[in-house]
Design an enzyme around this catalytic site. Structure first.
Site, short mmCIF file in Angstrom:
data_model
loop_
_atom_site.label_atom_id
_atom_site.label_comp_id
_atom_site.label_asym_id
_atom_site.label_seq_id
_atom_site.Cartn_x
_atom_site.Cartn_y
_atom_site.Cartn_z
N GLU A 171 -89.27 33.72 -5.34
CA GLU A 171 -89.90 35.06 -5.79
C GLU A 171 -89.49 35.83 -4.49
O GLU A 171 -90.18 35.80 -3.51
CB GLU A 171 -91.33 34.87 -5.86
CG GLU A 171 -91.38 33.99 -7.35
CD GLU A 171 -92.65 33.31 -7.65
OE1 GLU A 171 -93.77 33.56 -7.01
OE2 GLU A 171 -92.89 32.46 -8.57
N LEU B 199 -90.99 35.19 -11.75
CA LEU B 199 -92.17 34.65 -11.34
C LEU B 199 -92.56 33.08 -12.33
O LEU B 199 -93.28 33.28 -13.03
CB LEU B 199 -93.47 35.54 -11.57
CG LEU B 199 -93.14 36.89 -10.92
CD1 LEU B 199 -94.25 37.58 -11.02
CD2 LEU B 199 -92.79 36.65 -9.29
N GLU C 181 -92.69 29.15 -11.11
CA GLU C 181 -92.33 28.04 -10.13
C GLU C 181 -91.88 26.97 -11.04
O GLU C 181 -90.89 26.10 -10.39
CB GLU C 181 -93.59 27.60 -9.47
CG GLU C 181 -94.13 28.78 -8.54
CD GLU C 181 -94.76 29.85 -8.99
OE1 GLU C 181 -95.09 30.13 -10.33
OE2 GLU C 181 -94.84 30.89 -8.34
N GLN D 281 -93.91 30.72 -3.30
CA GLN D 281 -94.03 31.93 -2.20
C GLN D 281 -95.63 31.53 -1.42
O GLN D 281 -95.67 32.16 -0.39
CB GLN D 281 -94.31 33.02 -3.16
CG GLN D 281 -94.45 34.42 -2.21
CD GLN D 281 -94.26 35.71 -3.16
OE1 GLN D 281 -95.16 35.86 -4.12
NE2 GLN D 281 -93.15 36.54 -3.03
N ASP E 44 -98.50 28.24 -1.01
CA ASP E 44 -99.04 26.85 -1.44
C ASP E 44 -99.77 26.70 -2.85
O ASP E 44 -99.46 25.89 -3.51
CB ASP E 44 -100.37 26.55 -0.46
CG ASP E 44 -101.06 27.84 -0.06
OD1 ASP E 44 -101.88 28.05 -1.03
OD2 ASP E 44 -101.06 28.17 1.10
N GLY E 45 -100.60 27.62 -3.31
CA GLY E 45 -101.52 27.44 -4.62
C GLY E 45 -100.43 27.79 -5.67
O GLY E 45 -100.81 27.50 -6.83
N TYR F 5 -98.64 24.59 -7.96
CA TYR F 5 -99.30 23.76 -9.03
C TYR F 5 -98.58 23.76 -10.43
O TYR F 5 -98.42 22.90 -10.94
CB TYR F 5 -100.70 24.22 -9.08
CG TYR F 5 -101.56 23.95 -8.05
CD1 TYR F 5 -101.81 22.62 -7.58
CD2 TYR F 5 -102.44 24.95 -7.40
CE1 TYR F 5 -102.65 22.36 -6.41
CE2 TYR F 5 -103.30 24.75 -6.25
CZ TYR F 5 -103.05 23.43 -5.79
OH TYR F 5 -103.85 23.22 -4.58
N PRO F 6 -98.04 25.07 -10.82
CA PRO F 6 -97.21 25.03 -12.10
C PRO F 6 -95.74 24.21 -12.04
O PRO F 6 -95.46 24.01 -13.17
CB PRO F 6 -97.04 26.54 -12.00
CG PRO F 6 -98.06 27.33 -11.26
CD PRO F 6 -98.19 26.50 -10.21
N HIS G 185 -103.75 31.23 -2.18
CA HIS G 185 -102.99 31.71 -0.83
C HIS G 185 -103.54 31.04 0.48
O HIS G 185 -102.97 31.50 1.55
CB HIS G 185 -103.03 32.92 -0.76
CG HIS G 185 -102.43 33.89 -1.82
ND1 HIS G 185 -102.99 33.89 -3.22
CD2 HIS G 185 -101.59 34.76 -1.85
CE1 HIS G 185 -102.46 34.85 -3.81
NE2 HIS G 185 -101.33 34.95 -3.13
#
Lengths: 354, 109
Positions: free
Chosen positions: A49, A78, A80, A102, A104-105, A108-109, A149
């Site tokens: 992204e 957008l 992941e 983009q 860390d969080g 998850y996807p 983030h």
């Protein structure tokens, strides 16, 4: 302008590796490494992204699309799961993808793609489909960002068979570890400490390290960043710089602290860990991730296993708390600060058997 | 220093242009994030556009009465090279502060 400078600029233009020493921010060091990887391997692709036209929200891929074209450096939707799913297909087709998640969080996807495909495709295919993917993840906290983030996912990734995990602590490490990671036949999760992106430092581009000094370029294993006699601080990513500050302060009190930058979080360099703590006989592990089942537990166990007969105290862990990563100013209370680390050191120094 | 251009966004659903009514900032101004930049009128309404970021205004495009197409440059900012991205702030490097002091009797056995 001297010839040396002209040659250096020529090297920059065609992406060939540099020589010598430069002052760079971690952003610039990573950008340089990606530039050279793209120049050196036509099968390398960079995407994620905002990685293309914008050059990344942290400017890590700045200028690379203009230089290598939209076929090799490009923006993705957008999604992941799509970024990492596409990486699987590209790796199967013989490419070396360097995708970016983009923040860390946002990984998850894509956990399904990372864990169920990328990590085990080589195993599943009996070695016929290696996954030479370098996944860049701006990681950890420290920039006052909102939820998702500021997370530390190293323990999650390190737990997955088939993945390697590494985190650089300064611009020099960032350059060399990324260049090395991008040549691996295995998937590497490359965790960039985003709070250190803007910090400048000396980058020694010479890959040879004949002196064995700590400014050298060996990209494997852990690295002693400061030598000491009384206690070893074990850290990685952004916590290495903080531990070096703590070591300076401890020296004012006559305590001589060794700082070990673990660098590779999977596999962990057990030999370096054991060698350091056998010498100092005390250890404190520092990380931003929550305490419970954090990587500090693994490090503490490896130290206990390797140094049980010489340890003077149980290994102490100074970590984040078992809560979701907090937004805004609250992160100062969450990330291990200098005083919390000093308290941990004091507890270890005071410990007496029996 | 780097220049960042902010194009006119689609202010409704499927709008293709807007008319500048009044600029609220001038080249040279230092603006904060969310500070009103310009009042524009679309076929739906007149709206003030907030600044997407902090920075120094370098150029503005279009005077009162001029039409600007969605996606065309509206304003250009100058920002220092070491600014944060879209999210977060650059951490300040401060001298380390401590309250805890260490005391230990180190038996060198």
């Amino acid at each position: 302008m001297s010839n040396a400078i002209l040659e250096s600029e020529a090297a920059m233009a065609d992406g060939t590796p540099r020589r010598g020493v430069e002052q760079l921010s971690m952003q610039q060091a990573l950008n340089r490494a990606l530039d050279e990887v793209l120049a050196g391997n036509p099968k390398t692709l960079i995407f994620g992204e905002d990685c293309g036209r914008l050059g990344g929200v942290f400017r890590i891929t700045d200028g690379l699309q203009a230089k290598y074209g939209t076929g090799r450096v490009f923006d993705t939707p957008l999604a992941e799961s799509g970024i990492l799913g596409m990486s699987v297909g590209l790796a199967m087709a013989g490419f070396h993808p360097i995708p970016e998640v983009q923040f860390d969080g946002f990984a998850y996807p894509a956990i399904n793609q990372i864990v169920c495909q990328i990590a085990r495709m080589n195993y599943r295919s009996r070695g016929t489909m290696p996954m030479p993917i370098t996944l860049r993840v701006p990681s950890f906290g420290g920039i006052r960002a909102p939820e998702h983030h500021g997370e530390s996912l190293e323990a999650l990734f390190a737990h997955v068979p088939g993945l390697k995990v590494v985190s650089p602590s300064n611009p020099h490490e960032a350059y060399h570890l990324l260049r090395y990671a991008a040549t691996r036949p295995d998937p590497v999760i490359f965790m960039e400490p985003k709070s250190r992106y803007w910090q400048k430092g000396e980058v020694n581009f010479d890959s040879a390290d004949p002196s064995g000094s700590r400014t050298g370029a060996s990209p494997t294993g852990a690295k002693v960043m400061r030598e000491g006699r009384h206690l070893t601080l074990v850290a990685w990513g952004a916590m290495v710089a903080r531990c070096l500050q703590v070591a300076e302060l401890a020296a004012e009190d006559g305590i001589d602290i060794e700082v070990l930058d673990l660098r590779w979080l999977k596999p962990i360099d057990e030999a370096a860990l054991t060698a350091s703590v056998r010498k100092t006989r005390r250890a404190v592990v520092v990380h931003e991730a929550p305490l419970t089942s954090g990587l500090g537990a693994e490090v503490a166990q490896l130290i206990t296993q390797g140094c049980f007969d010489t340890l003077k105290a149980p290994v102490e862990r100074i970590t984040g708390f078992d809560v979701p990563y907090p937004s805004g100013d609250l992160e100062d209370e969450y990330i291990p600060n200098i005083d919390r680390i000093l308290f941990g050191i004091q507890r270890v120094l005071e410990y007496r058997r029996g | 220093m780097a220049e960042i251009s902010f194009p006119l966004p689609d202010l409704g659903e499927g709008l293709i242009e807007a008319t500048v009514l009044e600029w609220l900032v001038s080249p040279g101004d230092q603006v904060e994030r969310n500070q009103p930049l310009v009042e524009v009128e679309t076929t739906k309404s007149a709206v003030e556009l907030p600044s997407p970021q902090a920075g120094k205004v370098v150029r503005i495009h279009g005077g009162p009465g001029d039409k600007i197409n969605v996606g065309e440059p509206l304003i250009v900012f100058e920002v220092p090279d070491n600014t944060a991205g879209i999210v977060g702030t650059v951490p300040k490097e401060e001298a380390p502060k401590r309250r805890v002091r260490l005391s230990a009797v180190l038996d060198e056995d």
